[in-house]
Enzyme design. Structure first.
Site, short mmCIF file in Angstrom:
data_model
loop_
_atom_site.label_atom_id
_atom_site.label_comp_id
_atom_site.label_asym_id
_atom_site.label_seq_id
_atom_site.Cartn_x
_atom_site.Cartn_y
_atom_site.Cartn_z
N THR A 134 -13.38 2.81 -5.55
CA THR A 134 -12.36 2.43 -4.58
C THR A 134 -12.87 1.35 -3.63
O THR A 134 -14.08 1.25 -3.41
CB THR A 134 -11.97 3.68 -3.75
OG1 THR A 134 -11.17 3.28 -2.65
CG2 THR A 134 -13.18 4.41 -3.21
N ASP A 135 -11.94 0.61 -3.05
CA ASP A 135 -12.33 -0.38 -2.03
C ASP A 135 -12.77 0.31 -0.73
O ASP A 135 -13.36 -0.33 0.14
CB ASP A 135 -11.20 -1.37 -1.76
CG ASP A 135 -9.92 -0.74 -1.22
OD1 ASP A 135 -9.85 0.50 -1.10
OD2 ASP A 135 -8.97 -1.50 -0.93
N GLU A 136 -12.48 1.62 -0.61
CA GLU A 136 -12.78 2.31 0.65
C GLU A 136 -14.29 2.41 0.89
O GLU A 136 -14.72 2.65 2.02
CB GLU A 136 -12.12 3.69 0.68
CG GLU A 136 -10.62 3.56 0.51
CD GLU A 136 -9.82 4.82 0.80
OE1 GLU A 136 -10.28 5.66 1.57
OE2 GLU A 136 -8.72 4.94 0.24
N TYR A 159 -14.45 11.19 1.83
CA TYR A 159 -14.04 10.70 0.51
C TYR A 159 -14.77 9.42 0.15
O TYR A 159 -15.41 9.32 -0.91
CB TYR A 159 -12.52 10.46 0.49
CG TYR A 159 -12.06 9.62 -0.69
CD1 TYR A 159 -12.19 10.09 -2.00
CD2 TYR A 159 -11.51 8.35 -0.50
CE1 TYR A 159 -11.78 9.32 -3.08
CE2 TYR A 159 -11.09 7.58 -1.58
CZ TYR A 159 -11.23 8.06 -2.87
OH TYR A 159 -10.84 7.30 -3.94
N LYS A 163 -17.56 8.61 -2.83
CA LYS A 163 -17.37 7.60 -3.88
C LYS A 163 -18.51 6.56 -3.82
O LYS A 163 -19.02 6.12 -4.85
CB LYS A 163 -16.01 6.90 -3.73
CG LYS A 163 -14.80 7.77 -4.01
CD LYS A 163 -14.71 8.27 -5.45
CE LYS A 163 -14.39 7.19 -6.45
NZ LYS A 163 -14.12 7.77 -7.80
P1 NAD Z 1 -5.81 12.06 -8.83
O1 NAD Z 1 -6.24 12.93 -7.69
O2 NAD Z 1 -4.36 11.82 -9.07
O3 NAD Z 1 -6.37 12.67 -10.20
C1 NAD Z 1 -7.69 13.15 -10.31
C2 NAD Z 1 -7.80 13.88 -11.64
O4 NAD Z 1 -9.16 14.35 -11.75
C3 NAD Z 1 -6.89 15.10 -11.76
O5 NAD Z 1 -6.27 15.12 -13.02
C4 NAD Z 1 -7.84 16.28 -11.59
O6 NAD Z 1 -7.41 17.45 -12.28
C5 NAD Z 1 -9.12 15.72 -12.17
N1 NAD Z 1 -10.31 16.39 -11.60
C6 NAD Z 1 -10.59 16.61 -10.29
N2 NAD Z 1 -11.74 17.28 -10.18
C7 NAD Z 1 -12.22 17.47 -11.45
C8 NAD Z 1 -13.37 18.09 -11.99
N3 NAD Z 1 -14.29 18.68 -11.18
N4 NAD Z 1 -13.55 18.08 -13.32
C9 NAD Z 1 -12.64 17.50 -14.13
N5 NAD Z 1 -11.51 16.91 -13.68
C10 NAD Z 1 -11.30 16.91 -12.35
O7 NAD Z 1 -6.62 10.71 -8.64
P2 NAD Z 1 -6.16 9.20 -8.92
O8 NAD Z 1 -5.41 8.72 -7.76
O9 NAD Z 1 -5.60 9.11 -10.27
O10 NAD Z 1 -7.58 8.49 -8.90
C11 NAD Z 1 -8.36 8.34 -10.07
C12 NAD Z 1 -9.65 7.63 -9.71
O11 NAD Z 1 -9.37 6.37 -9.11
C13 NAD Z 1 -10.52 8.39 -8.73
O12 NAD Z 1 -11.86 8.24 -9.09
C14 NAD Z 1 -10.24 7.72 -7.39
O13 NAD Z 1 -11.35 7.82 -6.53
C15 NAD Z 1 -10.01 6.28 -7.84
N6 NAD Z 1 -9.14 5.50 -6.95
C16 NAD Z 1 -7.86 5.90 -6.68
C17 NAD Z 1 -7.06 5.12 -5.85
C18 NAD Z 1 -5.64 5.49 -5.55
O14 NAD Z 1 -4.97 4.76 -4.81
N7 NAD Z 1 -5.09 6.55 -6.10
C19 NAD Z 1 -7.56 3.95 -5.29
C20 NAD Z 1 -8.88 3.60 -5.57
C21 NAD Z 1 -9.66 4.36 -6.42
P1 TYD Z 2 -3.06 7.32 1.67
O1 TYD Z 2 -1.92 7.21 0.72
O2 TYD Z 2 -3.56 8.68 2.04
O3 TYD Z 2 -4.22 6.42 1.08
P2 TYD Z 2 -5.66 5.97 1.76
O4 TYD Z 2 -5.94 6.85 2.89
O5 TYD Z 2 -6.58 6.18 0.62
O6 TYD Z 2 -5.48 4.54 2.15
O7 TYD Z 2 -2.66 6.58 3.01
C1 TYD Z 2 -2.25 5.23 3.03
C2 TYD Z 2 -2.05 4.86 4.49
O8 TYD Z 2 -0.94 5.60 5.01
C3 TYD Z 2 -3.24 5.20 5.38
O9 TYD Z 2 -3.37 4.19 6.39
C4 TYD Z 2 -2.85 6.51 6.02
C5 TYD Z 2 -1.33 6.41 6.12
N1 TYD Z 2 -0.59 7.69 6.04
C6 TYD Z 2 0.34 8.04 7.04
O10 TYD Z 2 0.58 7.27 7.99
N2 TYD Z 2 0.97 9.24 6.93
C7 TYD Z 2 0.73 10.11 5.91
O11 TYD Z 2 1.34 11.21 5.89
C8 TYD Z 2 -0.20 9.74 4.89
C9 TYD Z 2 -0.48 10.65 3.73
C10 TYD Z 2 -0.83 8.51 5.00
#
Ligand code: NAD
Ligand code: TYD
Length: 351
Positions: A134-136, A159, A163
């Site tokens: 992630t960019d975070e 988080y 990561k």
């Molecule tokens: P998500 O939370 O929707 O899905 C995570 C999946 O991992 C689920 O299916 C869960 O069952 C599985 N999982 C969790 N713990 C596990 C374990 N111990 N063993 C096996 N499986 C397990 O997540 P996402 O949003 O699809 O993100 C996927 C990846 O991308 C992650 O690594 C996350 O850090 C990264 N990412 C996500 C975002 C975003 O905006 N969603 C942005 C940047 C990076």
């Molecule tokens: P989120 O979807 O949790 O992603 P991330 O924290 O990984 O960026 O949140 C996106 C933005 O929205 C973040 O600045 C937090 C804000 N946010 C709210 O204002 N209210 C909410 O209920 C949630 C879940 C997020």
């Protein structure tokens, strides 16, 4: 049986993982694709209904922190490549339960790295460990600037710290044991099948249920939004063409302040639900800020653009409209995932 190249995708029942899995399954009938997922609250096999009967698909229910089970699966199936997405992924949950994030994101990644290293240490030719991050990990930007692949790590939430730690271990395994790897760090994803704890699906679900839209702080936080199917295409490109030991930043060239995004979402929802303009916006409620809330994320995605020719295919207005349409057409999905444990989470987080 004809040998099919075995690829392991972890977290394939989650949001991004399900889109990546679908893309690989349909583009690669000659690869045997394994989806390893523990099916936590965020994992949902309903996300994969349309592909679950494909002959090149196998689901493995397993936990990446279970060393014995993971080692056995690597021995049995001889995964040549790993695309690692399984993680605990929600910042708010990491604030209330940080250790769960260390367990899955750090230890789980280590368990996979060890299993991969031990299986192929005699010969890593044509093998790959692809870690999705992630960019975070880069922390927070001020009003200007962009994250590049050279930006120093500076994570602020449990988080992002977990990561960042997993990214460091992947690099360290590359340097120490010479495992071939790539890492991509992407910005906030949005799209179909996202669990309604993240901003966009949470707010769609609340509008549908006439519940307040809890905007943290003053809403002047900025995120760079990336459509999940564009992200899956980027992952596909990095998997095939990314250079060994490289990082690629993936972003949407699409920065929005939260409050502006929420207003656009409200406008599109009113139009689609045939409600008078302003109906959804009246649900906005400014609530207590998230601790350690990063002000701004924005990605410089010029490396993946120049080297691999990737760019987003949709504007935010288009992607958001497709996303809302999907949720409106899949209310049963929303109802299923918001029953049971979701209600307890919601009460704890927002009341
Ligand atoms: P998500 O939370 O929707 O899905 C995570 C999946 O991992 C689920 O299916 C869960 O069952 C599985 N999982 C969790 N713990 C596990 C374990 N111990 N063993 C096996 N499986 C397990 O997540 P996402 O949003 O699809 O993100 C996927 C990846 O991308 C992650 O690594 C996350 O850090 C990264 N990412 C996500 C975002 C975003 O905006 N969603 C942005 C940047 C990076
Ligand atoms: P989120 O979807 O949790 O992603 P991330 O924290 O990984 O960026 O949140 C996106 C933005 O929205 C973040 O600045 C937090 C804000 N946010 C709210 O204002 N209210 C909410 O209920 C949630 C879940 C997020």
């Amino acid at each position: 049986m004809k040998h099919r190249k075995p690829i392991l995708i972890t977290g394939g029942a989650g949001f991004i993982g399900s889109h990546v899995l679908r893309l690989f399954l349909t583009k690669y009938p000659n690869y045997q694709i394994f989806n390893l997922d523990a099916l936590t609250y965020a994992g949902n096999l309903e996300n994969l209904k349309d592909v679950e009967n494909l002959p090149n698909y196998t689901f493995l229910k397993a936990d990446i922190t279970n060393t014995k089970e993971i080692n056995n699966l690597f021995e049995l199936y001889k995964f040549e490549s790993v695309i690692h997405l399984a993680a605990e992924s929600h910042v708010d949950r990491s604030i209330s339960d940080p250790l769960a994030f260390v367990k899955t994101n750090v230890i789980g990644t280590m368990v996979l790295l060890n299993a991969f290293k031990n299986l192929w240490s005699q010969n890593f030719t044509n093998k790959l460990f692809y870690h999705i991050s992630t960019d975070e990990v880069y922390g927070s930007l001020g009003e200007t600037g962009l994250f590049t692949e050279m930006t120093s790590y500076d994570p602020n939430s449990p988080y992002s710290a977990s990561k960042a730690s997993s990214d460091h271990f992947v690099r360290a395994y590359g340097e120490t044991y010479n495992i071939p790897y790539v890492i991509s760090n992407c910005s906030n994803n949005y799209g179909e099948n996202q669990f309604p704890e993240k901003l966009i699906p949470l707010f769609i679900n609340n509008i549908l249920n006439n519940k307040p839209l809890p905007v943290y702080g003053d809403g002047n936080y900025t995120r760079d939004w990336l459509y999940v199917k564009d992200h899956a295409e980027a992952i596909y490109l990095v998997f095939h063409k990314g250079k060994n030991k490289q990082t690629y930043n993936i972003g949407g060239f699409n920065e929005w302040k939260n409050i502006d995004l929420v207003q656009l979402l409200c406008k599109q929802m009113d139009e689609k639900l045939n409600k008078p303009r302003g109906t959804s916006e009246s649900l906005i409620m400014f609530v207590k800020d998230r601790p350690g809330h990063d002000l701004r994320y924005a990605i410089d995605a010029s490396k993946i653009n120049k080297e691999l020719g990737w760019k987003p295919s949709v504007t935010f207005e288009q992607g958001l409209s497709k996303t809302i349409d999907w949720y409106l057409n899949n209310k049963g999905w929303l109802e299923n995932v918001t029953s049971g444990a979701y209600q307890n989470y919601y009460k704890k987080q927002y009341h």
